[in-house]
Design a protein around this motif. Sequence first.
Motif, PDB file in Angstrom:
ATOM      1  N   GLY A 128     -14.657  11.413   1.255  1.00  0.00           N
ATOM      2  CA  GLY A 128     -14.369  10.226   2.049  1.00  0.00           C
ATOM      3  C   GLY A 128     -13.182   9.419   1.560  1.00  0.00           C
ATOM      4  O   GLY A 128     -13.081   8.215   1.840  1.00  0.00           O
ATOM      5  N   LYS A 129     -12.248  10.074   0.856  1.00  0.00           N
ATOM      6  CA  LYS A 129     -11.099   9.367   0.294  1.00  0.00           C
ATOM      7  C   LYS A 129      -9.819   9.599   1.091  1.00  0.00           C
ATOM      8  O   LYS A 129      -8.712   9.473   0.563  1.00  0.00           O
ATOM      9  N   THR A 130      -9.963   9.951   2.369  1.00  0.00           N
ATOM     10  CA  THR A 130      -8.807  10.097   3.256  1.00  0.00           C
ATOM     11  C   THR A 130      -9.092   9.354   4.552  1.00  0.00           C
ATOM     12  O   THR A 130     -10.225   8.932   4.811  1.00  0.00           O
ATOM     13  N   ASP A 131      -8.059   9.236   5.397  1.00  0.00           N
ATOM     14  CA  ASP A 131      -8.282   8.633   6.706  1.00  0.00           C
ATOM     15  C   ASP A 131      -8.798   9.687   7.674  1.00  0.00           C
ATOM     16  O   ASP A 131      -9.111  10.826   7.277  1.00  0.00           O
ATOM     17  N   ALA A 132      -8.899   9.341   8.959  1.00  0.00           N
ATOM     18  CA  ALA A 132      -9.485  10.244   9.958  1.00  0.00           C
ATOM     19  C   ALA A 132      -8.640  11.492  10.204  1.00  0.00           C
ATOM     20  O   ALA A 132      -9.116  12.453  10.811  1.00  0.00           O
ATOM     21  N   LYS A 133      -7.391  11.493   9.725  1.00  0.00           N
ATOM     22  CA  LYS A 133      -6.527  12.664   9.884  1.00  0.00           C
ATOM     23  C   LYS A 133      -6.407  13.457   8.584  1.00  0.00           C
ATOM     24  O   LYS A 133      -5.594  14.379   8.483  1.00  0.00           O
ATOM     25  N   GLY A 134      -7.198  13.093   7.594  1.00  0.00           N
ATOM     26  CA  GLY A 134      -7.183  13.828   6.343  1.00  0.00           C
ATOM     27  C   GLY A 134      -6.107  13.401   5.371  1.00  0.00           C
ATOM     28  O   GLY A 134      -5.826  14.098   4.388  1.00  0.00           O
ATOM     29  N   ARG A 135      -5.508  12.223   5.600  1.00  0.00           N
ATOM     30  CA  ARG A 135      -4.427  11.756   4.735  1.00  0.00           C
ATOM     31  C   ARG A 135      -4.941  10.724   3.734  1.00  0.00           C
ATOM     32  O   ARG A 135      -5.655   9.796   4.114  1.00  0.00           O
ATOM     33  N   PRO A 136      -4.585  10.860   2.458  1.00  0.00           N
ATOM     34  CA  PRO A 136      -5.025   9.885   1.453  1.00  0.00           C
ATOM     35  C   PRO A 136      -4.261   8.574   1.599  1.00  0.00           C
ATOM     36  O   PRO A 136      -3.236   8.520   2.302  1.00  0.00           O
ATOM     37  N   ASN A 137      -4.737   7.517   0.929  1.00  0.00           N
ATOM     38  CA  ASN A 137      -4.015   6.243   0.991  1.00  0.00           C
ATOM     39  C   ASN A 137      -2.675   6.371   0.274  1.00  0.00           C
ATOM     40  O   ASN A 137      -2.385   7.375  -0.387  1.00  0.00           O
ATOM     41  N   LEU A 138      -1.837   5.350   0.390  1.00  0.00           N
ATOM     42  CA  LEU A 138      -0.476   5.433  -0.135  1.00  0.00           C
ATOM     43  C   LEU A 138      -0.430   5.664  -1.643  1.00  0.00           C
ATOM     44  O   LEU A 138       0.455   6.376  -2.135  1.00  0.00           O
ATOM     45  N   LEU A 139      -1.368   5.076  -2.379  1.00  0.00           N
ATOM     46  CA  LEU A 139      -1.356   5.258  -3.828  1.00  0.00           C
ATOM     47  C   LEU A 139      -1.652   6.708  -4.204  1.00  0.00           C
ATOM     48  O   LEU A 139      -0.973   7.300  -5.047  1.00  0.00           O
ATOM     49  N   ARG A 140      -2.671   7.266  -3.572  1.00  0.00           N
ATOM     50  CA  ARG A 140      -2.990   8.681  -3.843  1.00  0.00           C
ATOM     51  C   ARG A 140      -1.862   9.581  -3.341  1.00  0.00           C
ATOM     52  O   ARG A 140      -1.493  10.564  -3.989  1.00  0.00           O
ATOM     53  N   ALA A 141      -1.321   9.259  -2.168  1.00  0.00           N
ATOM     54  CA  ALA A 141      -0.241  10.058  -1.587  1.00  0.00           C
ATOM     55  C   ALA A 141       0.988  10.058  -2.487  1.00  0.00           C
ATOM     56  O   ALA A 141       1.687  11.079  -2.617  1.00  0.00           O
ATOM     57  N   ALA A 142       1.275   8.909  -3.119  1.00  0.00           N
ATOM     58  CA  ALA A 142       2.432   8.821  -4.008  1.00  0.00           C
ATOM     59  C   ALA A 142       2.313   9.800  -5.166  1.00  0.00           C
ATOM     60  O   ALA A 142       3.276  10.498  -5.520  1.00  0.00           O
ATOM     61  N   LEU A 143       1.119   9.881  -5.761  1.00  0.00           N
ATOM     62  CA  LEU A 143       0.916  10.794  -6.880  1.00  0.00           C
ATOM     63  C   LEU A 143       0.962  12.252  -6.443  1.00  0.00           C
ATOM     64  O   LEU A 143       1.567  13.097  -7.106  1.00  0.00           O
ATOM     65  N   LEU A 144       0.332  12.551  -5.312  1.00  0.00           N
ATOM     66  CA  LEU A 144       0.355  13.924  -4.800  1.00  0.00           C
ATOM     67  C   LEU A 144       1.777  14.360  -4.468  1.00  0.00           C
ATOM     68  O   LEU A 144       2.189  15.488  -4.772  1.00  0.00           O
ATOM     69  N   ALA A 145       2.541  13.468  -3.830  1.00  0.00           N
ATOM     70  CA  ALA A 145       3.905  13.797  -3.415  1.00  0.00           C
ATOM     71  C   ALA A 145       4.784  14.113  -4.627  1.00  0.00           C
ATOM     72  O   ALA A 145       5.591  15.059  -4.603  1.00  0.00           O
ATOM     73  N   ARG A 146       4.644  13.348  -5.690  1.00  0.00           N
ATOM     74  CA  ARG A 146       5.470  13.569  -6.875  1.00  0.00           C
ATOM     75  C   ARG A 146       5.017  14.798  -7.659  1.00  0.00           C
ATOM     76  O   ARG A 146       5.837  15.543  -8.196  1.00  0.00           O
ATOM     77  N   GLU A 147       3.703  15.027  -7.704  1.00  0.00           N
ATOM     78  CA  GLU A 147       3.168  16.171  -8.453  1.00  0.00           C
ATOM     79  C   GLU A 147       3.508  17.496  -7.783  1.00  0.00           C
ATOM     80  O   GLU A 147       3.808  18.490  -8.459  1.00  0.00           O
ATOM     81  N   PHE A 148       3.480  17.514  -6.440  1.00  0.00           N
ATOM     82  CA  PHE A 148       3.642  18.778  -5.714  1.00  0.00           C
ATOM     83  C   PHE A 148       4.909  18.801  -4.854  1.00  0.00           C
ATOM     84  O   PHE A 148       4.962  19.473  -3.825  1.00  0.00           O
ATOM     85  N   ASP A 149       5.943  18.104  -5.310  1.00  0.00           N
ATOM     86  CA  ASP A 149       7.181  18.020  -4.535  1.00  0.00           C
ATOM     87  C   ASP A 149       7.835  19.383  -4.318  1.00  0.00           C
ATOM     88  O   ASP A 149       8.504  19.606  -3.316  1.00  0.00           O
ATOM     89  N   ASP A 150       7.646  20.308  -5.257  1.00  0.00           N
ATOM     90  CA  ASP A 150       8.254  21.636  -5.112  1.00  0.00           C
ATOM     91  C   ASP A 150       7.400  22.564  -4.259  1.00  0.00           C
ATOM     92  O   ASP A 150       7.807  23.691  -3.957  1.00  0.00           O
ATOM     93  N   VAL A 151       6.209  22.087  -3.848  1.00  0.00           N
ATOM     94  CA  VAL A 151       5.285  22.909  -3.062  1.00  0.00           C
ATOM     95  C   VAL A 151       5.235  22.466  -1.603  1.00  0.00           C
ATOM     96  O   VAL A 151       5.289  23.296  -0.678  1.00  0.00           O
ATOM     97  N   ILE A 152       5.129  21.155  -1.385  1.00  0.00           N
ATOM     98  CA  ILE A 152       4.993  20.636  -0.022  1.00  0.00           C
ATOM     99  C   ILE A 152       5.622  19.249   0.077  1.00  0.00           C
ATOM    100  O   ILE A 152       5.531  18.452  -0.863  1.00  0.00           O
TER     101      ILE A 152
END
Length: 211
Positions: A128-152
Amino acid sequence: MSRAGDVHENPVTGEYVVVRVGSEESGGRLAIADLYVSPGGAVAGEHVHPAIEEVFTVVAGSVGFRVDGREDVAGPGRRLVVPPGVAHYWWNAGDEEAHVVVELRGEARLLDGFVTMLSNLFGMAREGKTDAKGRPNLLRAALLAREFDDVIRFVQPPRALQKVLFGVLAPVARLLGYRAVYPGYGPSGFVEVEPWPGYGRSGSSRQPQTG
């Protein structure tokens, strides 16, 4: 590392993935999976894989695709190749479950990174840590984006804005205890699978075995 039979389920986006060929079978550089998508289901957002080729083969149902800005609906037997760096998005365009075989080709470290990213994104959705479209909040998204920038890389917000916004938010997220990778987020289940030609153990059953 992934293995044939690993299951990754996202109840928010309606995605159910069964690995048919993982890094354990291929030695890296190739992954093949069955992707089942519920009616109304869709990937979390339009995105790009900088150095991974993705190939979709529709087995059953109707799947809508937007590739490099062009939209189409594909039925059984249709095969679409998405080269690295090309923006794409897909969704179930019918009233029944869609079944697609997805192939990923790239360096072993990138494919392992893709699996880790998928596990964490799907794990957040299950808790339950995402919105209705499966997207995390901006704080979680920021970490994911930086960690997996070479992947997606997601198309929205624009790349330039992402660099500035996520660069500011990532340190805040860490201070608040958020992480890009949670060790507890792995496959959501396992199924016994039949051999995939040339790779030993693979294929798929539809029911997960979590015990």
